[in-house]
Design an enzyme around this catalytic site. Structure first.
Site, PDB file in Angstrom:
ATOM      1  N   GLU A 114       0.953  -1.004  -0.050  1.00  0.00           N
ATOM      2  CA  GLU A 114      -0.089   0.241   0.502  1.00  0.00           C
ATOM      3  C   GLU A 114       0.899   1.431   0.586  1.00  0.00           C
ATOM      4  O   GLU A 114       1.234   1.830   0.729  1.00  0.00           O
ATOM      5  CB  GLU A 114      -0.760   0.108   0.915  1.00  0.00           C
ATOM      6  CG  GLU A 114      -1.807  -1.258   0.868  1.00  0.00           C
ATOM      7  CD  GLU A 114      -2.903  -0.977   1.871  1.00  0.00           C
ATOM      8  OE1 GLU A 114      -3.131  -0.007   3.200  1.00  0.00           O
ATOM      9  OE2 GLU A 114      -4.522  -1.511   1.826  1.00  0.00           O
TER      10      GLU A 114
ATOM     11  N   GLU B 166      -6.701  -7.614  -1.059  1.00  0.00           N
ATOM     12  CA  GLU B 166      -6.980  -7.787   0.534  1.00  0.00           C
ATOM     13  C   GLU B 166      -8.515  -7.195   0.985  1.00  0.00           C
ATOM     14  O   GLU B 166      -9.264  -6.428   0.308  1.00  0.00           O
ATOM     15  CB  GLU B 166      -6.350  -6.707   1.447  1.00  0.00           C
ATOM     16  CG  GLU B 166      -5.012  -6.733   1.509  1.00  0.00           C
ATOM     17  CD  GLU B 166      -4.239  -5.916   2.652  1.00  0.00           C
ATOM     18  OE1 GLU B 166      -5.041  -4.643   3.080  1.00  0.00           O
ATOM     19  OE2 GLU B 166      -3.268  -5.616   2.303  1.00  0.00           O
TER      20      GLU B 166
HETATM   21  C1  GLA Z   1      -4.369  -2.507   4.929  1.00  0.00           C
HETATM   22  C2  GLA Z   1      -2.761  -3.641   5.162  1.00  0.00           C
HETATM   23  C3  GLA Z   1      -2.435  -4.176   5.835  1.00  0.00           C
HETATM   24  C4  GLA Z   1      -3.179  -4.346   6.585  1.00  0.00           C
HETATM   25  C5  GLA Z   1      -4.703  -3.416   6.333  1.00  0.00           C
HETATM   26  C6  GLA Z   1      -6.572  -3.440   7.656  1.00  0.00           C
HETATM   27  O1  GLA Z   1      -4.716  -2.953   3.338  1.00  0.00           O
HETATM   28  O2  GLA Z   1      -2.054  -3.089   3.601  1.00  0.00           O
HETATM   29  O3  GLA Z   1      -1.377  -4.339   5.813  1.00  0.00           O
HETATM   30  O4  GLA Z   1      -3.558  -2.642   7.614  1.00  0.00           O
HETATM   31  O5  GLA Z   1      -4.546  -2.769   5.645  1.00  0.00           O
HETATM   32  O6  GLA Z   1      -7.442  -2.957   7.892  1.00  0.00           O
END
Ligand code: GLA
Length: 659
Positions: free
Chosen positions: A145, A302
């Site tokens: 991210e 995710e």
């Molecule tokens: C993001 C991050 C993960 C985690 C999630 C939690 O998507 O990439 O590492 O922290 O949030 O919702």
């Protein structure tokens, strides 16, 4: 192909080897076949500068491989180890007020820091050399991210990089002065060295400088991504990507410029319960992700099995909800479904975040929901590789978002994403799927193009939109569009400058409403937030204000332009009014509706290779019926003319071609 991958983030650094083995056995039981590891691995892999410790990662990769599970391998660089930030505090980012952001959380690094890049790239080189041709490797997962927390850094290193970026963009300081309108408030620069990032100031800051700082910041992290990617490519033929954050609360990266550099598009999405309609936003995010993927299948990298931990009130998912959310992503083009994370953490900042395997273990509703999801994905595996058809395009722009939400603007209550969501939601409620495209996209294949609140638009894009209508296209533009050019300079002569001719209207002034105030329109709809003193030039009036500051003034107009039609909406309509207007516009453009009512139901088609699949995801409580003939892959039953989906249920029909 012919299967939808089920995957997850896995953080084995948090567990002992006996847990790894139990986890992999359970992954097999759940049908997990793609596992992201080494996302936050740096301090384990390189416990001291230049000392690498790969034994554990070797063992995990071999364990996954032996169990037939492919690896989505993190480069491990997303969060620097304490030794790096201690030895080189200059890598730490700074906030707009100049204060340092310290380690202790994650992503505490300045995107422009040469020291950070040097150390991170050294790690990537080691990882790429070691695993680049490993048979278990399916995909590279660069960092994590990018820009989630550190996108906008105001430290001295960033300031210098910003100046370099500006020199490249403008060449001459005078060109920059013109672009930023620096005659205003005595801001004229004589030398590049005088320029700073838009740090915290006493009054409203220069809006053009802020927009350029956003552009720079997005480019800077993309440049970082390129740096890691070049190293990976030198040692590996596996595809490379990073996880985007196409979601409601993150806006700092212009993913239109990033997308062409990804081998496959991957997105992270979490339901945001701070929004009025979180599920409608999910559909929007999925459509936008498909837009970034250029229509090709993409990866949901995710999502949460239940609650997240970072909203003020973290709602869990009711049984069936995760399946509905997931099928919404699949309906709109996802071919891989992954979760954050596999096993719920026992420690650390995310210990209250849900996971596929909760703290309470497998004798839980959450685990049974995972198994149910896995079975459903198996049942619909054959949709993988098909694509989503859309006759409607919605133009979306991060750049315009940054610009439209300037510090001083006609109304703080007008937020770009709200306006975009409202338009998308109305189309979704009619069963109209839209592709979300950049302002520079080729529009020629669409029957209707929707332009919500596109405050900033360049000449080329504006001309293309105008030509699209002249050539027979249908267009819907909503208020606060076409106001400025790429320098954030007002297009003079009456609003909405860039679209005045195609819309056949001319606005003299804006007349925003106080939050909570409404106006009634002659067609019975209500408007909020915005009205404007508009005159038609060539357009005809569809509805006017009955009350409010501008009674009798047109609120909705329709203009025949060349061979096409252009509609303008000059207020923010209530949901029903917006849906009625969208229905009107859509039917006028001869776009098929999959339904006519509202109701919280997705109805989307995926097609390809002569096959057609109708997805119906019923987020509501009442049963719904759709005309369909074929086979419901979810229930393994024939559908003979009508598909009935119970409240909260889902249906995916392999459709038979009409006789
Ligand atoms: C993001 C991050 C993960 C985690 C999630 C939690 O998507 O990439 O590492 O922290 O949030 O919702």
């Amino acid at each position: 192909m012919n299967s939808i991958r089920l995957g997850c983030d896995y953080n084995p650094e948090q567990w002992t080897p006996d847990v790894w083995r139990a986890d992999v056995a359970l992954m097999r039981e759940a049908g997990v076949d793609l596992v992201a590891i080494n996302i936050f691995g740096w301090s384990s892999l390189e416990p001291a500068p230049g000392q690498y410790a790969f034994d554990d990662l070797d063992e995990i990769i071999e364990l996954l491989h032996a169990n037939g599970i492919r690896v989505n391998l993190g480069t491990g660089t997303s969060s620097p180890p304490p030794w790096l930030t201690t030895r080189h505090p200059e890598v730490l980012p700074a906030a707009a007020d100049g204060t340092t952001r310290y380690p202790g959380g994650r992503q505490a690094w300045c995107p422009s820091s040469p020291v950070f890049r040097d150390r991170a790239f050294a790690l990537v080189r080691e990882v790429a050399r070691r695993y680049g041709e490993h048979p278990a490797l399916a995909l590279w997962h660069v960092s994590n991210e990018l820009g989630c927390h550190n996108a906008l850094c105001y430290c001295e290193t960033s300031a210098e990089a910003f100046r370099t970026w500006l020199r490249r963009r403008y060449g001459k300081i005078e060109t920059l002065n013109e672009a930023w309108g620096t005659s205003f408030w005595s801001q004229r620069y004589g030398d590049w060295a005088e320029i700073q990032p838009p740090r915290a100031a006493l009054s409203v800051r220069n809006p053009a400088q802020i927009v350029d700082f956003h552009r720079f910041s997005s480019d800077e992290l993309l440049d970082y991504y390129r740096g890691e990617t070049a190293i990976l490519r030198a040692h590996s033929s596996a595809p490379v990507t990073t996880n985007f954050m196409v979601t409601a609360h993150i806006r700092n990266l212009d993913y239109w410029s990033w997308a062409p550099e990804m081998d496959v598009i991957a997105n992270d999405h979490y339901l945001d319960h701070r929004l009025g309609d979180p599920v409608a936003e999910l559909s929007f995010a999925a459509d936008l992700t498909r837009g970034l993927a250029g229509g090709r299948p993409w990866i949901l990298m995710e999502q949460a099995a239940g609650a997240v931990n970072w909203q003020p009130h973290n709602l869990t998912k009711a049984p069936g909800e995760m399946l509905r959310n997931t099928l919404t992503h699949v309906a709109r083009g996802a071919d891989s479904i992954c979760f954050f994370q596999w096993r719920a953490s026992a420690q650390g900042a995310e210990k209250f975040h849900s996971a596929m395997l909760p703290h309470a273990g497998t004798d839980t509703v959450a685990w049974r929901e995972v198994l149910r999801l896995s079975a459903a994905l198996d049942a619909i595996g054959e949709v993988a590789g098909t694509t989503v058809d859309a006759d409607v395009a919605l133009i979306f722009s991060w750049e315009s978002w940054w610009a439209a939400e300037g510090e001083a603007r006609p109304s703080q209550a007008v937020e770009y994403l709200d306006q975009v969501h409202a338009t998308h939601r109305a189309l979704r409620e009619l069963g109209v799927t839209c592709d979300i495209v950049s302002p520079d996209a080729d529009l020629s294949g669409y029957r209707l193009v929707v332009v919500p609140c596109l405050y900033m638009v360049g000449d080329v894009a504006a001309e293309r939109i105008t030509e699209y209508v002249a050539a027979g296209g249908h267009l819907l533009v909503t208020f606060f569009s076409g106001i400025v050019d790429e320098r954030d300079r007002i297009r003079l002569g009456g609003y909405p400058g860039a679209f005045r001719d195609v819309l056949g209207v001319r606005t003299e002034e804006f007349a925003p409403l106080k939050p909570g105030h409404e106006v009634t329109l002659t067609n019975g709809a209500t408007g909020a937030l915005w009205t404007e003193r508009l005159r038609t030039t060539t357009a005809s009036t569809v509805a006017s204000y009955l009350d409010g500051p501008l009674p009798g003034i047109p609120a909705i107009t329709r203009n025949e332009f060349g061979d096409g039609v252009a509609w303008y909406l000059a207020t923010s309509l209530d949901a029903r009014g917006m849906r009625d207007m969208a229905r009107n516009v859509v039917q006028n453009a001869a776009v098929d509706l999959l339904k006519e009512d509202g109701g919280d139901v997705e109805a989307v088609r995926r097609t390809g290779d002569g096959r057609s699949y109708l997805f119906v995801v019923n987020h509501g409580v009442n049963p719904v019926e759709y005309p369909a003939t074929g086979h419901n892959l979810i229930t393994d039953e024939r559908v003979g003319g009508t598909l009935r989906v119970e409240g909260g249920g889902v249906g995916v029909v392999r459709e038979e071609a009409p006789a």
